[in-house]
Design an enzyme around this catalytic site. Structure first.
Site, PDB file in Angstrom:
ATOM      1  N   LYS A  99       0.887  -1.179   0.000  1.00 45.61           N
ATOM      2  CA  LYS A  99       0.000   0.000   0.000  1.00 45.61           C
ATOM      3  C   LYS A  99       0.915   1.216   0.000  1.00 45.61           C
ATOM      4  O   LYS A  99       1.424   1.619   1.043  1.00 45.61           O
ATOM      5  CB  LYS A  99      -0.889  -0.026   1.253  1.00 45.61           C
ATOM      6  N   GLU A 112       9.408   1.648  10.855  1.00 40.27           N
ATOM      7  CA  GLU A 112      10.458   2.617  10.503  1.00 40.27           C
ATOM      8  C   GLU A 112       9.805   3.987  10.582  1.00 40.27           C
ATOM      9  O   GLU A 112       9.039   4.362   9.688  1.00 40.27           O
ATOM     10  CB  GLU A 112      10.971   2.361   9.081  1.00 40.27           C
ATOM     11  N   CYS A 139      13.528  11.007   6.585  1.00 31.53           N
ATOM     12  CA  CYS A 139      13.383  10.583   7.983  1.00 31.53           C
ATOM     13  C   CYS A 139      14.679  10.800   8.746  1.00 31.53           C
ATOM     14  O   CYS A 139      14.674  11.123   9.922  1.00 31.53           O
ATOM     15  CB  CYS A 139      12.964   9.127   8.046  1.00 31.53           C
ATOM     16  N   GLU A 147       9.797  16.468  15.182  1.00 23.58           N
ATOM     17  CA  GLU A 147      10.156  16.336  13.771  1.00 23.58           C
ATOM     18  C   GLU A 147       9.322  17.309  12.918  1.00 23.58           C
ATOM     19  O   GLU A 147       8.101  17.337  13.021  1.00 23.58           O
ATOM     20  CB  GLU A 147       9.874  14.901  13.299  1.00 23.58           C
TER      21      GLU A 147
HETATM   22  P1  NAD Z   1       2.127   8.741   7.360  1.00 23.00           P
HETATM   23  O1  NAD Z   1       2.318   7.958   8.606  1.00 23.00           O
HETATM   24  O2  NAD Z   1       1.062   9.770   7.330  1.00 23.00           O
HETATM   25  O3  NAD Z   1       1.804   7.762   6.130  1.00 23.00           O
HETATM   26  C1  NAD Z   1       2.645   6.677   5.806  1.00 23.00           C
HETATM   27  C2  NAD Z   1       1.821   5.616   5.106  1.00 23.00           C
HETATM   28  O4  NAD Z   1       0.859   5.117   6.037  1.00 23.00           O
HETATM   29  C3  NAD Z   1       1.045   6.100   3.877  1.00 23.00           C
HETATM   30  O5  NAD Z   1       1.051   5.106   2.885  1.00 23.00           O
HETATM   31  C4  NAD Z   1      -0.355   6.277   4.434  1.00 23.00           C
HETATM   32  O6  NAD Z   1      -1.362   6.128   3.458  1.00 23.00           O
HETATM   33  C5  NAD Z   1      -0.432   5.145   5.448  1.00 23.00           C
HETATM   34  N1  NAD Z   1      -1.431   5.332   6.510  1.00 23.00           N
HETATM   35  C6  NAD Z   1      -1.941   6.490   6.981  1.00 23.00           C
HETATM   36  N2  NAD Z   1      -2.870   6.232   7.929  1.00 23.00           N
HETATM   37  C7  NAD Z   1      -2.921   4.884   8.070  1.00 23.00           C
HETATM   38  C8  NAD Z   1      -3.660   4.009   8.917  1.00 23.00           C
HETATM   39  N3  NAD Z   1      -4.560   4.458   9.796  1.00 23.00           N
HETATM   40  N4  NAD Z   1      -3.437   2.687   8.817  1.00 23.00           N
HETATM   41  C9  NAD Z   1      -2.528   2.201   7.942  1.00 23.00           C
HETATM   42  N5  NAD Z   1      -1.815   2.970   7.109  1.00 23.00           N
HETATM   43  C10 NAD Z   1      -1.997   4.303   7.179  1.00 23.00           C
HETATM   44  O7  NAD Z   1       3.563   9.320   7.016  1.00 23.00           O
HETATM   45  P2  NAD Z   1       3.947  10.232   5.791  1.00 23.00           P
HETATM   46  O8  NAD Z   1       3.416  11.588   6.052  1.00 23.00           O
HETATM   47  O9  NAD Z   1       3.601   9.549   4.526  1.00 23.00           O
HETATM   48  O10 NAD Z   1       5.550  10.224   5.931  1.00 23.00           O
HETATM   49  C11 NAD Z   1       6.217  11.030   6.818  1.00 23.00           C
HETATM   50  C12 NAD Z   1       6.697  10.275   8.021  1.00 23.00           C
HETATM   51  O11 NAD Z   1       7.365   9.079   7.635  1.00 23.00           O
HETATM   52  C13 NAD Z   1       7.721  11.057   8.806  1.00 23.00           C
HETATM   53  O12 NAD Z   1       7.464  10.942  10.184  1.00 23.00           O
HETATM   54  C14 NAD Z   1       9.035  10.385   8.445  1.00 23.00           C
HETATM   55  O13 NAD Z   1      10.061  10.552   9.363  1.00 23.00           O
HETATM   56  C15 NAD Z   1       8.611   8.976   8.302  1.00 23.00           C
HETATM   57  N6  NAD Z   1       9.557   8.208   7.488  1.00 23.00           N
HETATM   58  C16 NAD Z   1      10.365   7.308   8.108  1.00 23.00           C
HETATM   59  C17 NAD Z   1      11.308   6.599   7.384  1.00 23.00           C
HETATM   60  C18 NAD Z   1      12.220   5.599   8.047  1.00 23.00           C
HETATM   61  O14 NAD Z   1      12.794   4.772   7.359  1.00 23.00           O
HETATM   62  N7  NAD Z   1      12.402   5.627   9.353  1.00 23.00           N
HETATM   63  C19 NAD Z   1      11.417   6.807   6.018  1.00 23.00           C
HETATM   64  C20 NAD Z   1      10.584   7.739   5.415  1.00 23.00           C
HETATM   65  C21 NAD Z   1       9.645   8.431   6.174  1.00 23.00           C
END
Ligand code: NAD
Length: 477
Positions: free
Chosen positions: A171, A246, A280, A379
């Site tokens: 997804k 992650e 991230c 963050e």
């Molecule tokens: P997000 O948590 O909003 O979304 C991430 C994914 O989760 C998307 O595909 C989204 O559709 C899905 N999602 C959202 N709500 C959900 C739910 N209730 N159940 C299941 N899936 C759901 O994050 P974002 O805004 O897309 O990305 C930013 C965040 O990701 C930042 O905090 C960043 O640090 C983190 N990030 C971490 C890493 C790492 O490797 N540690 C890498 C990239 C980004």
């Protein structure tokens, strides 16, 4: 074109609804995605299960590896097209998008080669017994990824999951996932059996939530925000499904008075401005020894003023923020810091010719940020750097560990003893000394401590994560 890949075929969402794909450079819709929901996720999980029990599950590790290596070749062959899709979807500079594609291919090369080199062992036991400890795939793996490096995240999760023998349901993020559609197409062209990789586009609260709570998945890999990560862990816990998280970071760059400052300067600036800070592992806190704080932070300020923000075609240092919600959030941090009197030391420039409707934010350097300010602790996930002075080594360790995150850190010092002490005491999953890899290469295990999550991706560790252990005890007399 339909955007759900289920059982080897591109199909539309059963609900018939779609999601607009927005270009962050002008806020205009230029394509649409199928809005997959729980019914589509269910079909995808069933297809993955059939693949696991069928053609995909019967392949040897060597055969799986060959398909992945072939996929890597196809990715490089179609590199320009994938980079263009990625740049349009995220707004990132073309040269960065091209480098991202090479990194994606590298994941497939690495895990294609590693697939048949990851094995179990034979244990000595009682007389008359033969004991094998073998590694097996979990089964059906759910993969949820964010929008900041959509192509790289595809490679980082899909390649090791398949190499370990799992069938996957991916997804991707509704905010940027167009490159993933192309990559999935290339996986099929490389010979991946139907159902081994299924892809469901849709909103997180619909398709994502349906995947995390599906009773027939065996493993969940989630990359995203700590808030959603907590929900994902709760959902998977209900079915006792193992889950790797992650999550975010507030990574410190720690500069001691004996550091090679000329070397550190450009790396520190790049670590927060690349991908417009939407990384991230972005180095978002600059901790500098008080004896060099004013001079070094002054140099960082001068370098910040030279950073340029533009469209993919302009190919400057960074592009826009990915969506309106994140754009407002980043500006919220900047406005709050200014209103609460935190000195804005420097701000970069947005190039002429960028649309006023685009989500462009000029990278900002603040300092000295009070240690308990939101900007020092939370963050931003945007190009905002918080500078703070520290007194001595003890204070540097304390400050470095003073947030809820623990993803990556950078230590700048020529003192060998101090390098070793800092590496031991900093609570982050990766420590870079006199360099900063922002997550590092494919070979380096990557993941967080504290609220940055748990589980490790990249390197051989990812194959451990994506597999489970079976102990086989044979009594032969
Ligand atoms: P997000 O948590 O909003 O979304 C991430 C994914 O989760 C998307 O595909 C989204 O559709 C899905 N999602 C959202 N709500 C959900 C739910 N209730 N159940 C299941 N899936 C759901 O994050 P974002 O805004 O897309 O990305 C930013 C965040 O990701 C930042 O905090 C960043 O640090 C983190 N990030 C971490 C890493 C790492 O490797 N540690 C890498 C990239 C980004």
């Amino acid at each position: 074109m339909p955007t759900l890949l289920i059982d080897g075929k591109w199909v539309s969402a059963t609900g018939g609804q779609s999601i607009d794909v927005i270009n962050p450079c002008d806020a205009k819709a230029y394509a649409s995605l199928d809005r997959g929901t729980d019914a589509d996720v269910d079909l995808a999980v069933k297809a993955a299960r059939r693949a696991m029990d069928g053609a995909w599950g019967r392949l040897t590790a060597t055969e799986r590896g060959r398909i992945l290596v072939k996929a890597g070749e196809l990715i490089l062959k179609h590199g320009d097209a994938i980079a263009e899709i990625e740049a349009r979807d995220t707004g990132k500079p073309m040269s960065v998008a091209r480098a991202d594609v090479v990194a994606v291919a590298r994941y497939f090369e690495f895990y294609g080669g590693a697939a048949d080199k990851h094995h179990g062992e034979q244990l000595p036991y009682l007389s008359g017994y033969n004991v094998q400890v073998v590694r097996e795939p979990h089964g059906v793996a759910g993969l949820i990824i964010p929008w900041n490096y959509p192509a790289q995240m595809f490679g980082r999760t899909v390649a090791p999951a398949l190499a370990a023998g799992n069938a996957c349901v991916l997804k991707p993020s509704e905010d940027a996932c167009m490159s993933g559609l192309k990559l999935a197409e290339l996986m099929m062209e490389a010979g991946l059996p139907a159902g081994a990789l299924n892809l469901v586009t849709g909103y997180g609260y619909e398709a994502g939530a349906a995947l995390t709570s599906h009773p027939d998945i065996n493993y969940m890999s989630f990359t995203g925000s700590p808030e959603v990560g907590t929900m994902v862990q709760e959902a998977t816990a209900k079915n006792a499904v193992p889950c790797a998280l992650e999550l975010g970071g507030k990574s410190p760059q720690i500069v001691f008075e004996d550091a090679d400052l000329d070397k550190a300067l450009p790396i520190i600036v790049k670590a927060i401005t690349q991908n417009a800070g939407q990384t991230c592992s972005a180095g978002s806190r600059l901790l500098v020894h008080e004896s060099i704080y004013d001079t070094f932070v002054g140099r960082v300020a001068e370098a910040f003023k030279k950073v340029k923000v533009g469209t993919p075609e302009m190919d400057f240092d960074c592009g826009p923020i990915v969506n309106k919600k994140q754009f407002d959030r980043v500006n919220g941090f900047i406005d709050e810091a200014i209103k609460t009197g935190v000195p804005l030391l420097a701000q970069a420039t947005i190039a002429q010719g960028c649309s006023k409707d685009g989500y462009f934010v000029a990278p900002a350097l603040f300092g000295a940020v009070p240690r308990d300010h939101r900007l020092a602790c939370k963050e931003v996930f945007g190009p905002v750097l918080a500078a703070m002075p520290f007194k001595d080594e003890e204070d540097a360790v304390h400050l470095a560990n003073a947030t809820e995150y623990g993803l990556v850190s950078g230590v700048w010092t020529e003192n060998g003893g101090r390098q070793a002490r800092m590496a031991k005491r900093i609570q982050t999953g990766q420590v870079f000394i006199n360099c900063y890899g922002a997550g590092g290469g494919v070979e380096l295990p990557f993941g967080g401590m504290k609220r940055s999550g748990h589980g490790r991706e990249k390197g051989f560790m990812a194959l451990e994560e994506f597999s489970t252990i079976k102990t086989i005890v044979l009594h032969h007399g």
